[in-house]
Write a protein that holds these residues in place. Structure first.
Motif, mmCIF file in Angstrom:
data_model
loop_
_atom_site.group_PDB
_atom_site.id
_atom_site.type_symbol
_atom_site.label_atom_id
_atom_site.label_comp_id
_atom_site.label_asym_id
_atom_site.label_seq_id
_atom_site.Cartn_x
_atom_site.Cartn_y
_atom_site.Cartn_z
ATOM 1 N N VAL A 292 0.822 -1.212 0.000
ATOM 2 C CA VAL A 292 0.000 0.000 0.000
ATOM 3 C C VAL A 292 0.855 1.261 0.000
ATOM 4 C CG1 VAL A 292 -1.876 -1.190 1.201
ATOM 5 C CG2 VAL A 292 -0.205 0.088 2.525
ATOM 6 N N MET A 293 2.117 1.144 0.409
ATOM 7 C CA MET A 293 2.999 2.317 0.385
ATOM 8 C C MET A 293 3.579 2.574 -1.002
ATOM 9 S SD MET A 293 2.916 3.549 3.414
ATOM 10 C CE MET A 293 4.280 4.714 3.334
ATOM 11 N N THR A 294 3.489 1.556 -1.882
ATOM 12 C CA THR A 294 4.012 1.723 -3.240
ATOM 13 C C THR A 294 3.163 2.734 -4.013
ATOM 14 O OG1 THR A 294 4.723 -0.579 -3.228
ATOM 15 C CG2 THR A 294 4.590 0.502 -5.364
ATOM 16 N N GLY A 295 3.807 3.640 -4.648
ATOM 17 C CA GLY A 295 3.093 4.606 -5.473
ATOM 18 C C GLY A 295 2.659 5.865 -4.760
ATOM 19 N N LEU A 296 3.005 6.021 -3.478
ATOM 20 C CA LEU A 296 2.619 7.225 -2.741
ATOM 21 C C LEU A 296 3.658 8.338 -2.836
ATOM 22 C CD1 LEU A 296 1.049 5.781 0.551
ATOM 23 C CD2 LEU A 296 -0.147 6.779 -1.405
ATOM 24 N N PHE A 378 -4.781 4.405 -13.422
ATOM 25 C CA PHE A 378 -6.081 4.706 -12.804
ATOM 26 C C PHE A 378 -5.887 5.831 -11.790
ATOM 27 C CE2 PHE A 378 -9.925 4.285 -10.416
ATOM 28 C CZ PHE A 378 -10.843 3.705 -11.278
ATOM 29 N N PRO A 379 -6.691 6.893 -11.867
ATOM 30 C CA PRO A 379 -6.486 8.059 -10.997
ATOM 31 C C PRO A 379 -6.640 7.720 -9.516
ATOM 32 C CG PRO A 379 -8.604 8.212 -12.143
ATOM 33 C CD PRO A 379 -7.858 7.070 -12.765
ATOM 34 N N HIS A 380 -5.639 8.082 -8.730
ATOM 35 C CA HIS A 380 -5.678 7.981 -7.265
ATOM 36 C C HIS A 380 -5.834 6.541 -6.755
ATOM 37 C CE1 HIS A 380 -5.895 12.342 -7.029
ATOM 38 N NE2 HIS A 380 -6.958 12.339 -7.834
ATOM 39 N N ARG A 381 -5.471 5.550 -7.568
ATOM 40 C CA ARG A 381 -5.606 4.167 -7.106
ATOM 41 C C ARG A 381 -4.748 3.903 -5.865
ATOM 42 N NH1 ARG A 381 -3.159 -0.844 -7.338
ATOM 43 N NH2 ARG A 381 -4.590 -2.622 -7.537
ATOM 44 N N ASP A 382 -3.516 4.398 -5.863
ATOM 45 C CA ASP A 382 -2.624 4.174 -4.728
ATOM 46 C C ASP A 382 -3.156 4.851 -3.464
ATOM 47 O OD1 ASP A 382 -0.728 2.720 -6.274
ATOM 48 O OD2 ASP A 382 0.010 4.619 -7.094
ATOM 49 N N LEU A 383 -3.768 6.003 -3.634
ATOM 50 C CA LEU A 383 -4.342 6.716 -2.493
ATOM 51 C C LEU A 383 -5.540 5.954 -1.919
ATOM 52 C CD1 LEU A 383 -4.334 9.202 -0.679
ATOM 53 C CD2 LEU A 383 -5.745 10.381 -2.390
#
Length: 532
Positions: A292-296, A378-383
């Motif tokens: 879940v920290m990947t892409g932040l 995809f917009p804001h998927r990581d968030l």
């Protein structure tokens, strides 16, 4: 590769078993403890990156977990409490998704309303395993447990339908249509229920009329949820409701289709499998932190933590805001509700409102959000994934750990049915029909053969004790004596086990006979410990 994966699975099963024993020792509910343990393990240097695949959850874990929950749910209780169950599993899911959608849309820059409903659909369903495991062993009204378990059987389907509709609106950049969502829900849910019941009827005929064995019956019960789930999903309907409806039907008919050997064998096998599945699921939630920290990197960490905490608090608050009016307003406007349902105290309502811990379905839903949208990320998927993880962790730790304390502080008295009185009445009825049968069919043998006479005397004694118990149920010394009598019977069982051990060492009895006697003692102890 296969050996590495197999070793990883076996290691997880071993770790789950060990950590569960630790959680029992320190008095923390094992789902909460496993999530925290998984989170801590994820910080260990060199720990392999374990990614929870959505398909693994939805196709492997979810069907048996739902099936077991449906199997253990009383259809009578489910139907009686259908109003609060549906208010929570459908009404609250939509209300939570809507509130989270507008909050996140207003708070997070560039977060569209459609993306808000994606996030709302992901985090709206609570996890009943976490709530019921916390409540297990605590003195709470049966009504609370029934409502929470019933809610969990339907809310996953509601949230997944909300998520499906929301994902469809993201690329089109159109407004989320609640009316269309409602129509889609009834269409998808109705077809899922029909498919689940159809497959359940076929399995009913197999169990009822074909020459199955306890092992075959047990194997078929494991195949059943997958048939229902995959069959329903193949026709683009709700696999969740297919499993729930089929499980409730077969559970209601279990006394017709299973022998006592099948019931005993399948019960113990299912308890073990469900324990391991739940354990793996909850420890895997904690292990997802690196994922879940990947892409932040593109976000400010302090800002996303703020968003996640605010939305977590909102999810808790929204449930409280919904539960109280949904409980009391129908009583004000409907005389039928007032007559049918006993007036709930604010304390029991608060326990239901506070039991909103999120779990693996939310995380799997977040992971199922596609990586690409029309060839672009995809917009804001990581968030969405990070916020979901924090909501799960926040609700499990804060609500889960505080729930036992709140229950002790509220000192809730069980306002449900008097199980002790019902147990006494049932014992009396069963003993009476048994005694009448013996007198009608074996009257001569009772007079001539001592074992028949002893059994007759035993049933007469049971009737006397049950009648006395019903007459003096409120008598404290009588209750104390009944508890002391049960304690004595349990101690006698321990004495018998010690003697059986001596017989085994002396080798004066066959191992087969010893195992039979041990099985009898196990069943007797289980009956004594589960009796009210």
């Amino acid at each position: 590769m296969i050996l590495d994966n197999l070793l990883l699975i076996i290691s997880l099963l071993f770790i789950v078993s060990m950590l569960t024993m630790v959680s029992e020792k320190i008095g923390i509910s094992y789902p909460i403890f496993l999530v925290i343990a998984g989170l801590l393990i994820s910080f260990v240097p060199g720990m392999p990156h374990l990614q929870l695949e959505p398909d693994l959850v939805f196709l492997i874990f979810l069907p048996p977990l739902l099936y077991m929950a449906a199997w253990n749910t009383s259809w009578k209780d489910f139907w009686f409490w259908r109003r609060p169950i549906l208010m929570l599993s459908i009404g609250l899911v939509v209300f939570t998704a809507t509130a989270v959608a507008y909050l996140s849309h207003a708070m997070i820059p560039g977060f569209s309303l459609a993306m808000g409903f994606v996030l709302g659909g992901v985090i709206s369903p609570p996890d009943a395993v976490a709530a019921t495991s916390v409540l297990q062993g605590l003195k709470v009204p049966k009504r609370i447990v029934t409502i929470l378990e019933g809610e969990s059987l339907v809310n996953d389907a509601s949230s997944l339908i909300v998520l499906r509709v929301a994902l469809a609106t993201v690329p089109a950049a159109v407004q989320f249509d609640l009316l269309q969502t409602g129509m889609d829900f009834f269409k998808v849910a109705g077809l899922g229920i029909i498919i689940g019941l159809a497959i359940a009827h076929v399995l009913y005929l197999v169990h009822r009329f074909l020459p199955t064995t306890p092992s075959i019956d047990t194997a078929l019960t494991f195949i059943s949820p997958y048939l229902m789930y995959i069959g329903a999903e193949h026709f683009h309907s709700s696999g969740v409701l297919a499993v729930v409806s089929g499980g409730l039907f077969l559970s209601f008919r279990a006394h017709e289709i299973f022998s006592y050997q099948s019931r005993i064998q399948s019960t113990y096998v299912w308890e073990t499998v469900i324990f391991l599945l739940n354990g793996i699921v909850f420890i895997m939630i904690g292990l997802q932190l690196p994922e879940v920290m990947t892409g932040l990197e593109t976000y400010n960490l302090y800002e996303v933590i703020f968003y996640a905490v605010v939305i977590s608090l909102a999810a808790i608050l929204v449930r409280i805001i919904w539960v109280y009016p949904a409980t009391y307003l129908p009583r004000i406007f409907s005389k039928g509700v007032r007559l049918r349902e006993k007036h709930p105290s604010w304390k029991t309502v608060f326990v239901v409102a506070w039991s909103g811990m999120r779990g693996v379905v939310s995380l799997a839903s977040a992971l199922s959000v596609p990586l690409l949208l029309e060839g672009k990320p995809f917009p804001h998927r990581d968030l969405v994934l990070f916020i979901t993880f924090v909501v799960i962790l926040f609700t499990l730790v804060i609500q889960g750990l505080s729930l036992p304390v709140i229950l002790r502080w509220l000192n809730i008295e069980d306002d449900g049915e008097n199980l002790e009185e019902q147990n006494a009445m049932m014992n009396s009825r069963l003993a009476t029909v048994s005694l009448d049968f013996m007198r009608s069919n074996y009257d001569g043998e009772i007079q001539e053969f001592e074992p028949f006479q002893m059994l007759k005397n035993r049933y007469e004694k049971i009737i006397q004790m049950a009648d006395s118990k019903m007459l003096h149920l409120e008598d404290t010394p009588s209750k104390s004596m009944v508890r002391k009598y049960r304690t004595m019977l349990l101690e006698i069982i321990d004495i018998k086990r010690v003697e059986i051990t001596k017989l085994r060492r002396e080798r004066v009895c066959s191992d087969e006979l010893i195992k039979v006697k041990e099985r009898e003692l196990d069943l007797e102890e289980a009956r004594l410990r589960k009796s009210p």
